[in-house]
Scaffold this active site. Structure first.
Site, mmCIF file in Angstrom:
data_model
loop_
_atom_site.group_PDB
_atom_site.id
_atom_site.type_symbol
_atom_site.label_atom_id
_atom_site.label_comp_id
_atom_site.label_asym_id
_atom_site.label_seq_id
_atom_site.Cartn_x
_atom_site.Cartn_y
_atom_site.Cartn_z
ATOM 1 N N HIS A 1 0.399 4.391 -2.488
ATOM 2 C CA HIS A 1 0.164 5.763 -2.021
ATOM 3 C C HIS A 1 1.319 6.693 -2.386
ATOM 4 O O HIS A 1 1.128 7.909 -2.455
ATOM 5 C CB HIS A 1 -0.105 5.773 -0.512
ATOM 6 N N ASP A 2 2.501 6.134 -2.605
ATOM 7 C CA ASP A 2 3.604 6.945 -3.106
ATOM 8 C C ASP A 2 3.336 7.339 -4.565
ATOM 9 O O ASP A 2 3.362 8.519 -4.926
ATOM 10 C CB ASP A 2 4.916 6.152 -2.992
ATOM 11 N N VAL B 1 0.641 10.043 -5.730
ATOM 12 C CA VAL B 1 0.783 11.445 -5.302
ATOM 13 C C VAL B 1 2.079 11.999 -5.891
ATOM 14 O O VAL B 1 3.166 11.732 -5.381
ATOM 15 C CB VAL B 1 0.786 11.545 -3.761
ATOM 16 N N GLY C 1 3.678 11.029 -8.445
ATOM 17 C CA GLY C 1 4.564 9.997 -8.978
ATOM 18 C C GLY C 1 5.320 9.220 -7.917
ATOM 19 O O GLY C 1 5.328 9.575 -6.738
ATOM 20 N N PRO D 1 -7.740 7.890 -3.919
ATOM 21 C CA PRO D 1 -9.188 7.635 -3.915
ATOM 22 C C PRO D 1 -9.664 7.172 -2.534
ATOM 23 O O PRO D 1 -9.046 6.303 -1.935
ATOM 24 C CB PRO D 1 -9.331 6.500 -4.938
ATOM 25 N N SER E 1 7.854 10.333 -1.798
ATOM 26 C CA SER E 1 7.342 11.477 -1.036
ATOM 27 C C SER E 1 6.517 11.038 0.172
ATOM 28 O O SER E 1 6.505 11.716 1.202
ATOM 29 C CB SER E 1 6.514 12.394 -1.933
ATOM 30 N N ASN F 1 -4.275 8.533 4.726
ATOM 31 C CA ASN F 1 -3.040 8.005 5.323
ATOM 32 C C ASN F 1 -3.018 8.045 6.847
ATOM 33 O O ASN F 1 -2.421 7.175 7.491
ATOM 34 C CB ASN F 1 -1.831 8.808 4.811
ATOM 35 N N ASP G 1 8.020 8.720 -6.043
ATOM 36 C CA ASP G 1 9.206 9.516 -5.731
ATOM 37 C C ASP G 1 9.564 9.486 -4.249
ATOM 38 O O ASP G 1 10.303 10.348 -3.767
ATOM 39 C CB ASP G 1 8.992 10.971 -6.175
ATOM 40 N N ARG H 1 0.825 -1.215 0.000
ATOM 41 C CA ARG H 1 0.000 0.000 0.000
ATOM 42 C C ARG H 1 0.858 1.264 0.000
ATOM 43 O O ARG H 1 0.502 2.264 -0.633
ATOM 44 C CB ARG H 1 -0.930 -0.028 1.214
ATOM 45 N N ASP I 1 -10.032 -9.488 2.571
ATOM 46 C CA ASP I 1 -10.705 -10.643 1.962
ATOM 47 C C ASP I 1 -10.549 -11.818 2.927
ATOM 48 O O ASP I 1 -9.936 -11.672 3.984
ATOM 49 C CB ASP I 1 -10.188 -10.942 0.545
ATOM 50 N N HIS J 1 -6.181 -5.744 -2.583
ATOM 51 C CA HIS J 1 -6.950 -6.008 -1.368
ATOM 52 C C HIS J 1 -7.126 -7.503 -1.110
ATOM 53 O O HIS J 1 -7.882 -7.890 -0.224
ATOM 54 C CB HIS J 1 -8.298 -5.296 -1.432
ATOM 55 N N THR J 2 -6.431 -8.332 -1.859
ATOM 56 C CA THR J 2 -6.343 -9.754 -1.520
ATOM 57 C C THR J 2 -5.478 -9.974 -0.277
ATOM 58 O O THR J 2 -5.435 -11.071 0.272
ATOM 59 C CB THR J 2 -5.782 -10.566 -2.719
HETATM 60 C C1 HEM Z 1 -9.161 1.494 -5.993
HETATM 61 C C2 HEM Z 1 -9.048 2.389 -5.034
HETATM 62 C C3 HEM Z 1 -8.620 2.038 -3.653
HETATM 63 C C4 HEM Z 1 -9.249 2.435 -2.512
HETATM 64 C C5 HEM Z 1 -10.491 3.315 -2.406
HETATM 65 C C6 HEM Z 1 -8.527 1.858 -1.407
HETATM 66 C C7 HEM Z 1 -8.837 2.037 -0.087
HETATM 67 C C8 HEM Z 1 -8.252 1.355 0.958
HETATM 68 C C9 HEM Z 1 -8.652 1.468 2.338
HETATM 69 C C10 HEM Z 1 -9.757 2.379 2.869
HETATM 70 C C11 HEM Z 1 -7.888 0.618 3.051
HETATM 71 C C12 HEM Z 1 -7.956 0.384 4.560
HETATM 72 C C13 HEM Z 1 -7.141 1.448 5.270
HETATM 73 C C14 HEM Z 1 -7.464 1.529 6.744
HETATM 74 O O1 HEM Z 1 -8.582 1.180 7.119
HETATM 75 O O2 HEM Z 1 -6.593 1.968 7.512
HETATM 76 C C15 HEM Z 1 -6.994 -0.031 2.147
HETATM 77 C C16 HEM Z 1 -6.041 -0.966 2.498
HETATM 78 C C17 HEM Z 1 -5.147 -1.537 1.631
HETATM 79 N N1 HEM Z 1 -5.009 -1.220 0.295
HETATM 80 FE FE1 HEM Z 1 -6.262 -0.095 -0.808
HETATM 81 N N2 HEM Z 1 -7.486 1.112 -1.902
HETATM 82 C C18 HEM Z 1 -7.492 1.209 -3.256
HETATM 83 C C19 HEM Z 1 -6.566 0.648 -4.136
HETATM 84 C C20 HEM Z 1 -5.474 -0.065 -3.741
HETATM 85 C C21 HEM Z 1 -4.396 -0.444 -4.608
HETATM 86 C C22 HEM Z 1 -4.274 -0.052 -6.069
HETATM 87 C C23 HEM Z 1 -3.518 -1.182 -3.860
HETATM 88 C C24 HEM Z 1 -2.216 -1.824 -4.279
HETATM 89 C C25 HEM Z 1 -2.000 -2.316 -5.471
HETATM 90 C C26 HEM Z 1 -4.053 -1.254 -2.526
HETATM 91 C C27 HEM Z 1 -3.496 -1.958 -1.498
HETATM 92 C C28 HEM Z 1 -3.996 -1.986 -0.206
HETATM 93 C C29 HEM Z 1 -3.493 -2.874 0.822
HETATM 94 C C30 HEM Z 1 -2.419 -3.930 0.641
HETATM 95 C C31 HEM Z 1 -4.202 -2.582 1.989
HETATM 96 C C32 HEM Z 1 -4.009 -3.207 3.376
HETATM 97 C C33 HEM Z 1 -2.884 -2.468 4.083
HETATM 98 C C34 HEM Z 1 -2.554 -2.989 5.461
HETATM 99 O O3 HEM Z 1 -3.111 -3.990 5.912
HETATM 100 O O4 HEM Z 1 -1.693 -2.330 6.110
HETATM 101 N N3 HEM Z 1 -5.226 -0.553 -2.484
HETATM 102 N N4 HEM Z 1 -7.226 0.450 0.880
#
Ligand code: HEM
Ligand SMILES: *[C@@H]1O[C@H](CO)[C@@H](O)[C@H](O)[C@H]1NC(C)=O
Ligand SMILES: *[C@@H]1O[C@H](CO)[C@@H](O)[C@H](O)[C@H]1NC(C)=O
Length: 326
Positions: free
Chosen positions: A70-71, A74, A76, A170, A80, A98, A78, A66, A245, A200-201
């Site tokens: 998030h890098d 925002v 690119g 997003p 940041s 964040n 980099d 993640r 998941d 999110h797998t």
């Molecule tokens: C499509 C738009 C996306 C949205 C709206 C989104 C939103 C979120 C949110 C709300 C969380 C939980 C954060 C929390 O409750 O503290 C999360 C966790 C996570 N996201 Fe996304 N996400 C998105 C795309 C992505 C992408 C593109 C990736 C990586 C390729 C990603 C990887 C992750 C991972 C791995 C977690 C779990 C992190 C952890 O357990 O520390 N997400 N995301």
């Protein structure tokens, strides 16, 4: 003469196209071999530090994936996102998506210290460390089909912006069309959106990010919603965690099969599958039944995401410490 002119024209067009293809970089000049000469130990070392960190805490590989996302979203890829606040700027760590949410910084520090020691100088950028650690995490949780050659040579930003993080990342409340246009603004299409949401797998989300979904939404399995109300009460428990998941320490297709059964945890997850035959619905169905199609598209989209506006050449710097500019 007339004949010659019409023979030359296609040749000129061909040469121009060939030159333009050479000049416009398709991979922003990043290369998988960037550190081969200056620090060949870097990549195997990073992998072993990531493996050690995951052994210590199974969730942390998700957090590292993640961080890279998030890098990159925002300004690119980099580095940041790693910068602490200074007197000159408020960094990204306290932006809404964040704050109290992104994690894994101590592992990044650990990697940076070990790599700099092994290389005997500061050659590996923090932005590249994020890209490598994300790739390694995915390959550790998902196995060989999820391993890919990560492109390298990014340099580190000298500044960061909380405002940019707030407007470019997003939120989980986004609708499908908002997600599509957010990804489009980063040069990513619907296939990238669905494949990368497969991130999110692995990992977890906090109650505050799925409370509205389990109490107020209809596109959710009622038993699934009910089962989450203990961990996520109407009031309080904002930081209580639930897995994204059913198998949060495995990169697999469970995230997508969950969506088919209306068991997406976040609103934004379930937006990708509504069972109405859309392009996105079809991709969710494809990835749910084909781990290899998911692996292929996820890797391709990770490389695309990793190419977002990197600093290269003599832009930016190679940080000595990932939390602050030199
Ligand atoms: C499509 C738009 C996306 C949205 C709206 C989104 C939103 C979120 C949110 C709300 C969380 C939980 C954060 C929390 O409750 O503290 C999360 C966790 C996570 N996201 Fe996304 N996400 C998105 C795309 C992505 C992408 C593109 C990736 C990586 C390729 C990603 C990887 C992750 C991972 C791995 C977690 C779990 C992190 C952890 O357990 O520390 N997400 N995301
Ligand atoms: C970030 O979270 C902390 C702790 O919950 C809170 O005190 C602070 O106001 C938050 N910052 C922002 C900018 O929302
Ligand atoms: C459900 O929706 C209503 C109306 O939008 C809102 O006021 C309420 O806070 C929501 N409930 C939860 C638990 O999010």
């Amino acid at each position: 003469m007339k004949n010659m002119g019409s023979d030359i024209q296609p040749l000129v067009v061909f040469v121009v196209i060939a030159l333009v293809t050479l000049i416009i970089p398709t991979n922003a000049n990043l290369s998988p071999h960037f550190y081969d000469k200056d620090c060949p130990q870097a990549l195997p070392l990073i992998r072993s530090v990531v493996q050690r960190a995951i052994n210590r805490e199974p969730r942390v590989g998700a957090s590292l994936l993640r961080l890279h996302f998030h890098d990159c979203f925002v300004n690119g890829c980099d580095g940041s996102v790693l910068l602490d606040d200074t007197t000159n700027f408020v960094g990204e760590k306290t932006a809404f998506p964040n704050n109290n949410s992104i994690r894994g910084f101590s592992v990044v520090d650990e990697i940076k210290a070990e790599v700099d020691k092994a290389c005997k100088r500061h050659v590996v950028s923090c932005a590249d460390i994020l890209a490598i650690a994300a790739r390694d995490s995915v390959a550790i949780y998902g196995g060989q089909p999820f391993w890919y050659q990560v492109l390298l040579g990014r340099r580190d930003a000298r500044t960061a912006s909380r405002a940019a993080a707030n407007s470019n990342l997003p939120p989980p409340t986004f609708s499908f069309s908002q997600l599509v246009s957010n990804f489009k603004s980063h040069g990513l299409n619907v296939r990238d959106l669905v494949a990368l949401s497969g991130g999110h797998t692995i990992g977890f989300a906090r109650c505050t990010n799925f409370r509205n979904r389990i109490y107020n939404e209809s596109n959710i399995d009622p038993r699934f919603a009910a089962s989450l109300r203990n961990i996520c009460p109407r009031r309080g428990g904002d930081n209580n965690l639930e897995k994204l998941d059913a198998s949060p320490a495995r990169v697999d297709t469970t995230y997508f099969t969950d969506l088919l059964h209306k068991k997406g945890l976040l609103h934004s997850d379930q937006e990708l599958f509504k069972g109405q035959g859309s392009e996105s619905d079809k991709l969710v169905q494809l990835y749910s039944r084909s781990p290899l199609a998911f692996a292929r598209d996820f890797k391709a989209s990770m490389i695309k995401m990793g190419n977002l506006k990197p600093l290269t050449g003599n832009q930016g710097e190679i940080r000595c410490h990932c939390r602050r500019v030199n």
